[in-house]
Design a protein around this motif. Sequence first.
Motif, short mmCIF file in Angstrom:
data_model
loop_
_atom_site.label_atom_id
_atom_site.label_comp_id
_atom_site.label_asym_id
_atom_site.label_seq_id
_atom_site.Cartn_x
_atom_site.Cartn_y
_atom_site.Cartn_z
N GLN A 362 0.82 -1.21 0.00
CA GLN A 362 0.00 0.00 0.00
C GLN A 362 0.85 1.26 0.00
O GLN A 362 0.49 2.28 -0.60
N ILE A 365 1.79 1.89 -3.52
CA ILE A 365 0.63 2.43 -4.23
C ILE A 365 0.41 3.89 -3.87
O ILE A 365 0.15 4.73 -4.74
N ASP A 368 2.31 6.33 -5.74
CA ASP A 368 1.99 6.35 -7.18
C ASP A 368 3.20 6.02 -8.05
O ASP A 368 3.42 6.62 -9.10
N SER A 408 -2.71 -6.01 -5.07
CA SER A 408 -1.59 -5.98 -6.01
C SER A 408 -2.07 -5.95 -7.45
O SER A 408 -1.58 -5.14 -8.27
N THR A 410 -5.00 -5.07 -8.68
CA THR A 410 -5.69 -3.83 -9.01
C THR A 410 -4.67 -2.76 -9.38
O THR A 410 -4.85 -2.00 -10.35
N TYR A 411 -3.58 -2.71 -8.64
CA TYR A 411 -2.50 -1.77 -8.93
C TYR A 411 -1.78 -2.15 -10.23
O TYR A 411 -1.43 -1.28 -11.04
N LYS A 414 -3.54 -0.87 -13.25
CA LYS A 414 -3.32 0.57 -13.43
C LYS A 414 -1.96 0.82 -14.08
O LYS A 414 -1.83 1.63 -15.01
N THR A 415 -0.93 0.13 -13.59
CA THR A 415 0.41 0.28 -14.17
C THR A 415 0.45 -0.18 -15.62
O THR A 415 1.07 0.47 -16.47
#
Length: 490
Positions: A362, A365, A368, A408, A410-411, A414-415
């Motif tokens: 987290q 994350i 960013d 993880s 979900t992130y 995004k990446t």
Amino acid sequence: MDKFFTPPIKEVDKEGKALYAPYSLRKIEASLVTNGITDVAVIQPERLEKVVSDKTKVIGVSVHDPLGLDPVTFKLSLLFGGGKSWLEQFFEELGDVISRLKKRYNFKVIAGGPGAWELTKSRPDWLDVLFLGEAEIRLPEVVKSLLKGEPVPPIVKGKDPKAEQIPPILGPTRWGEVQVTRGCPRGCSFCSITPETFRSVPLETIKREVEVNLKGGIKNIDFITDDILLYGSSKLRVNHDALVKLFTEVKRMGVDGIFWPHISAPAVRESPKTVQAIAEVAEYDFDRSVMPVVGLESGSLKILEKYMPAKAFPWTPREWGEVIIDATSIMNDNYVYPCYTMTIGYKEETDDDVQDSIDLVQKIIDHDFTAWIFPLPVIPIFTTRIKDNPFPVLDRLPSRYWDLLYVSWTYNMKTTRKLAPRLAGKGLTGKLVKFMIDRVFSSIEWFFRDLKESKGRKTLEFSTVNVNNTLGTIRAIVELSKLSFKKESS
């Protein structure tokens, strides 16, 4: 899979040998030729039946993950209900060909490579010698014995050569691979690489191998290493001058791009100037960025201190979170986007330990950063200090693993969307990758949410899908379509 995702290397030279080959096979080829065994051919698996004859005396097979027990393969199989992986399927098909040819021509078969340990669990009946470890010193002896008809033990353990005993490759490698270091001195319990085996390859040997690839028409060089920042190092301390010299001299040879697969967060934090220097020499930018595998492992102090006490060196395990955050920032500033891997499922690991890992993820994350995070079940590899640990199964994983996986992935999605222009590339393949990113990766969150809420039981719904027949393939495509379009239809 055969035609699109794993297309064979079709190019051959005038003698029918593979024009490009995996680095491991090129190293075996060089070791045998250097020791006087000159009648050696590196052949694609698809061409075995065309080239094997009654003159063939020994076939050697290099395996990476023959039974699908590698952490990445094992995790993906686990997520989709278990069953046979494609790698295991491919290995069985190759084994069928070898078995059929062996009955006809009566040659001997050796298997080795990083995944050879898996064959100690299920040994094929066509295999005569299983070779474990590094091959340069003992493999030529074994092959000579087989050629003479002398008995050889069913399992042979290699001996680690000194750097100067490792001969340079003789032919170009797939992706322009060139080894610059071998081994790792950190000594993590889950890793098959022991601290005593670390070596830096002499620069002149590296340059000879770069030249071999350049002559083969390959302009991008991929340095093989377990940690690029340990090249030329002593006692885990970064050698800035050696690294800058390595990158500078290789770039001057006419190389277009220089890439590498692994780096460690502590080494990055120790020497930011070195990361910046090699990035400048290699001319990294967004379109020429590097995406190496980096060990994040765990956020639990208990797990770090027991299984990887030197992981954070020159810092302590208590400072691990700070090391990761600082190193990620340094890497991102220099167009290095880490693929963080985590090892989850140690026998005494609890939900509290996994929560510590979630907290560390987290933090990444919240900053960013541009990175991926892959929580992998820890595998008791035969050659490690945890070889007696049980294999991870659905019921044995901590229940919070599925929460970590959800956070993880979900992130990760995004990446992936952020780096889509870099990942997709050009042409038809680029268009397909972009479609997968736009449709699948942007709409698959519900799947990982279901895994989280069901504590992994959702995986059982996929256990009956068999992609090795037409009906199973159609069903798999239907399931993939559901993943793609569920978001729009809901």
